[in-house]
Design a protein around this motif. Structure first.
Motif, short mmCIF file in Angstrom:
data_model
loop_
_atom_site.label_atom_id
_atom_site.label_comp_id
_atom_site.label_asym_id
_atom_site.label_seq_id
_atom_site.Cartn_x
_atom_site.Cartn_y
_atom_site.Cartn_z
N GLY A 363 43.91 26.10 21.77
CA GLY A 363 42.59 25.75 21.25
C GLY A 363 41.46 26.04 22.21
N ILE A 364 41.62 25.65 23.48
CA ILE A 364 40.50 25.82 24.42
C ILE A 364 40.27 27.29 24.74
N LEU A 365 41.34 28.08 24.83
CA LEU A 365 41.18 29.50 25.16
C LEU A 365 40.59 30.30 24.01
N VAL A 366 41.05 30.03 22.80
CA VAL A 366 40.49 30.73 21.64
C VAL A 366 39.07 30.24 21.37
N GLY A 367 38.84 28.94 21.56
CA GLY A 367 37.49 28.41 21.38
C GLY A 367 36.49 29.05 22.32
N LEU A 368 36.89 29.22 23.58
CA LEU A 368 36.02 29.88 24.55
C LEU A 368 35.79 31.34 24.16
N ALA A 437 56.12 32.42 33.67
CA ALA A 437 55.46 33.71 33.46
C ALA A 437 53.95 33.58 33.28
N ILE A 438 53.45 32.34 33.12
CA ILE A 438 52.01 32.13 32.98
C ILE A 438 51.27 32.36 34.30
N ILE A 439 51.93 32.05 35.41
CA ILE A 439 51.27 31.99 36.72
C ILE A 439 50.47 33.24 37.07
N PRO A 440 51.02 34.48 36.91
CA PRO A 440 50.23 35.66 37.32
C PRO A 440 48.92 35.84 36.55
N PHE A 441 48.82 35.23 35.37
CA PHE A 441 47.67 35.48 34.52
C PHE A 441 46.59 34.40 34.62
N LEU A 442 46.89 33.30 35.27
CA LEU A 442 45.92 32.20 35.35
C LEU A 442 44.59 32.59 36.00
N PRO A 443 44.58 33.32 37.11
CA PRO A 443 43.29 33.63 37.75
C PRO A 443 42.34 34.47 36.91
N PHE A 444 42.88 35.22 35.96
CA PHE A 444 42.03 36.11 35.16
C PHE A 444 41.10 35.33 34.23
N VAL A 445 41.53 34.13 33.81
CA VAL A 445 40.73 33.36 32.85
C VAL A 445 39.40 32.91 33.45
N PRO A 446 39.40 32.16 34.58
CA PRO A 446 38.10 31.76 35.13
C PRO A 446 37.28 32.93 35.66
N ALA A 447 37.96 33.93 36.24
CA ALA A 447 37.22 35.08 36.77
C ALA A 447 36.46 35.79 35.66
N TRP A 462 25.13 45.48 31.79
CA TRP A 462 26.18 45.26 30.80
C TRP A 462 27.59 45.65 31.27
N PRO A 463 27.79 46.64 32.18
CA PRO A 463 29.16 46.91 32.63
C PRO A 463 29.82 45.71 33.30
N ILE A 464 29.05 44.88 33.99
CA ILE A 464 29.62 43.69 34.63
C ILE A 464 30.11 42.71 33.56
N ILE A 465 29.32 42.55 32.51
CA ILE A 465 29.73 41.69 31.41
C ILE A 465 30.99 42.26 30.74
N ALA A 466 31.06 43.57 30.62
CA ALA A 466 32.22 44.22 30.02
C ALA A 466 33.48 43.97 30.85
N VAL A 467 33.36 44.04 32.17
CA VAL A 467 34.51 43.78 33.05
C VAL A 467 34.97 42.34 32.89
N GLY A 468 34.01 41.42 32.76
CA GLY A 468 34.36 40.02 32.53
C GLY A 468 35.17 39.85 31.26
N LEU A 469 34.81 40.56 30.21
CA LEU A 469 35.55 40.50 28.96
C LEU A 469 36.98 41.04 29.12
N VAL A 470 37.11 42.13 29.88
CA VAL A 470 38.44 42.70 30.13
C VAL A 470 39.32 41.68 30.86
N LEU A 471 38.80 41.11 31.95
CA LEU A 471 39.59 40.17 32.76
C LEU A 471 40.00 38.94 31.96
N TYR A 472 39.06 38.39 31.21
CA TYR A 472 39.37 37.18 30.44
C TYR A 472 40.51 37.43 29.47
N ASN A 473 40.48 38.55 28.79
CA ASN A 473 41.50 38.83 27.78
C ASN A 473 42.83 39.26 28.39
N ILE A 474 42.82 39.81 29.60
CA ILE A 474 44.09 40.06 30.30
C ILE A 474 44.81 38.74 30.54
#
Length: 573
Positions: A363-368, A437-447, A462-474
């Motif tokens: 819920g919190i991840l999809v909501g964000l 298996a969750i551990i490697p992906f945790l830092p990508f969410v806040p970053a 806008w490229p910085i915002i685009a990189v943020g979108l990539v990282l969050y979804n990884i």
């Protein structure tokens, strides 16, 4: 006790909590023979016994349905600007229409999943597709705010099936060691098509007008209706009187009467279809299990590595496999069960910790993510960006890149992790092993979230915002797929109710955030809105350590409650 050590009750499988199974026979050749969990019946019509080709084809059709629903739900945001100009809809009304849809996504599965449990998955997939086709035409002819609201309400009410029924299908058809990849594919399809829908819709709105988006949707849904009607088979298993459980079958092999049946599974997770002819038998192992498998008596000669088919059970014809409904018997108890499924998900949500935790994470991840979608549609059309509808749509492409990278890594890593760790524990699998298996992906969410939110607040390039979108979804894609698979493995017999509970919470987060978004941003600014939501997300995510350490204890503690509700389900297997 170390999470990598063997169980102290290895030889007393009856004492294991729900979800704990022996996944590998360490006494078999090379100590790498995967035990099929859950155990299939001897019925050739059992979806667990289908060939991989047949399973994958059915799953492709499910993903096609999910793709169309996800696109429909999310294709509307790039049209907000043109609709504002042509029909005079304010951005507050458009925002509220999106939130109303989120509310119906929460409510829809609560109402509709009991029908899937009672009458089968196929009629729900088919009816929902027909309705989406009709709603596409309505959307193309939209004129009033009432049209806007009703379309969002009905579309999301029935589109909610795509968020709950798929896990039921995965549990119907695939074994434990295959589910991580299947759920990763599902999450990838849902998120990628959500973002691609917005991306493509932006350019269609800019080049052909916003109404053309919905005419294209009507055309695609028309094709999907035909494909689902004649291609998708029911995955709900309803044994007939002549079916017998594989647990009672002898260990010698029986020959199937079609190549549509599954064959032995080796350590590399390959199911090879043997080219059989009448009178020939397929080659299967006859190794007995040296250790008990949950659900089997110790010392049983049952072959736990392969599928055994009873040739005396007739296979359904093509038209029988395309029956509109597969209905559970209509006894008084069954009718009561139908009504119970409309409130049982909420009871399970409040009383079984793993279901509560999975719902909060999802819920919190999809909501964000939904907050990101709505803020992009609003802020990127204003200075300093002044994006057109096409450019707003283009900003969803980084999200597609992110979910693709996350799914490509997360799905295989999830299944590899459980096999690797199970081998270190004498072949025994606890669902909590998947959470590592969750551990490697945790830092990508806040970053990613901070880069996006603070960047948008400060008007950065806008490229910085685009990189943020990539990282969050990884980060988000594998975490969501792992948590859903953890839930499926832990409580398979109530997975329909459990996923409804997850969907209710997931869309409740989105509804609350989006309804509150405009006044919230006006009060504290977009930066602090993102920081607040992210802090909540981090607190929820870090609780995964609690479940790695005490998740098995929780499953022991709440085993009787789970068994109580499992017995109140429709008896499909």
């Amino acid at each position: 006790m170390s999470p990598f050590s063997g169980h102290d009750d290895d030889h007393n499988a009856a004492m294991w909590p729900p979800g704990t199974v022996r996944l590998e026979d360490m006494a078999a050749a090379a100590k790498k023979d995967i035990i099929l969990q859950p155990r299939p019946s001897t019925d050739p019509n059992d979806p667990l016994n289908w060939s991989l080709k047949r399973k994958y084809w059915n799953f492709v059709l499910v993903c096609l349905y999910v793709a169309m629903v996800a696109e429909f739900i999310n294709a509307s945001t790039p049209t907000w600007g043109p609709m504002n100009e042509e029909l005079g809809y304010s951005y507050e009304i458009l925002n509220d229409s999106y939130a109303a849809g989120c509310a119906c996504l929460a409510l829809g599965s609560l109402i509709l999943i009991p029908f899937a449990l009672k009458f089968g998955r196929r009629p729900l997939y088919l009816f929902s597709t027909v309705l989406q086709f009709a709603l596409s035409i309505w959307s193309a002819k939209m004129q009033t705010v009432a049209d806007l609201m009703l379309i969002n309400v009905l579309q999301c009410l029935f589109g909610s099936l795509a968020e709950a029924i798929v896990q039921m299908t995965v549990a119907d058809v695939f074994f434990v060691h295959q589910r991580g990849r299947m759920n990763a594919i599902y999450v990838w399809v849902w998120l990628a098509c959500s973002y691609m829908g917005s991306f493509i819709a932006g350019y269609v709105a800019q080049g052909q007008g916003w109404r053309a988006i919905w005419w294209w949707n009507a055309g695609f849904f028309g094709v999907v209706i035909f494909i689902v009607a004649f291609g998708y088979e029911e995955t709900k298993y309803r044994p007939n009187a002549s079916s017998s459980l594989a647990l009672d079958a002898s260990s010698h092999s029986n020959h199937p009467d079609s190549s549509d049946l599954a064959q032995p599974v080796n350590s590399d997770d390959k199911m090879d279809v043997v080219d059989t002819k009448p009178g020939l038998h397929t080659q299967t192992k006859t190794d007995s299990a040296h250790d008990p498998v949950q659900g089997l008596e110790e010392g049983s000669l049952q072959n736990v590595h392969t599928v055994t088919i009873d040739p005396n059970i007739p296979r359904k014809t093509y038209w029988q496999r395309l029956a509109i409904t597969t209905t559970t018997s209509t006894s008084g108890e069954s009718n009561q069960a139908f009504l119970r499924h409309m409130y049982q998900p909420l009871v399970l949500l409040c009383t079984i910790p793993a279901i509560t935790y999975a719902a909060l994470v999802y819920g919190i991840l999809v909501g964000l993510g939904d907050v990101m979608s709505t803020t992009m549609s609003t802020f990127l059309t204003q200075p300093p960006y002044n994006f057109s509808s096409g450019h707003v749509g283009l900003m969803h492409l980084p999200r597609v890149i992110g979910v693709t990278i996350g799914a490509a890594i997360g799905g295989p890593l999830s299944d590899w992790t459980i096999l690797y760790l199970s081998r270190r524990r004498n072949g025994i699998y606890d669902p909590e092993l998947r959470l590592w298996a969750i551990i490697p992906f945790l830092p990508f969410v806040p970053a990613g979230a901070l880069m996006f939110g603070i960047g948008l607040n400060n008007g950065v390039s806008w490229p910085i915002i685009a990189v943020g979108l990539v990282l969050y979804n990884i980060g988000v894609t594998p975490i969501n797929s792992i948590i859903v698979t953890y839930l499926t493995d832990s409580y398979r017999d109530v997975i329909g109710d459990a996923m409804v509970a997850v969907t209710v919470v997931r869309n409740s987060f989105s509804t609350a955030f989006i309804f509150a978004l405009s006044p919230w941003i006006a009060a504290i600014g977009i930066k602090w809105v993102f920081v607040t939501i992210l802090l909540i997300a981090c607190v929820i995510l870090m609780a995964f350590g609690v479940f790695i350490r005490w998740g098995k204890t929780f499953r022991y503690m709440f085993a009787s409650r789970y068994e109580y509700y499992a017995l109140r389900q429709y008896k499909e297997r």
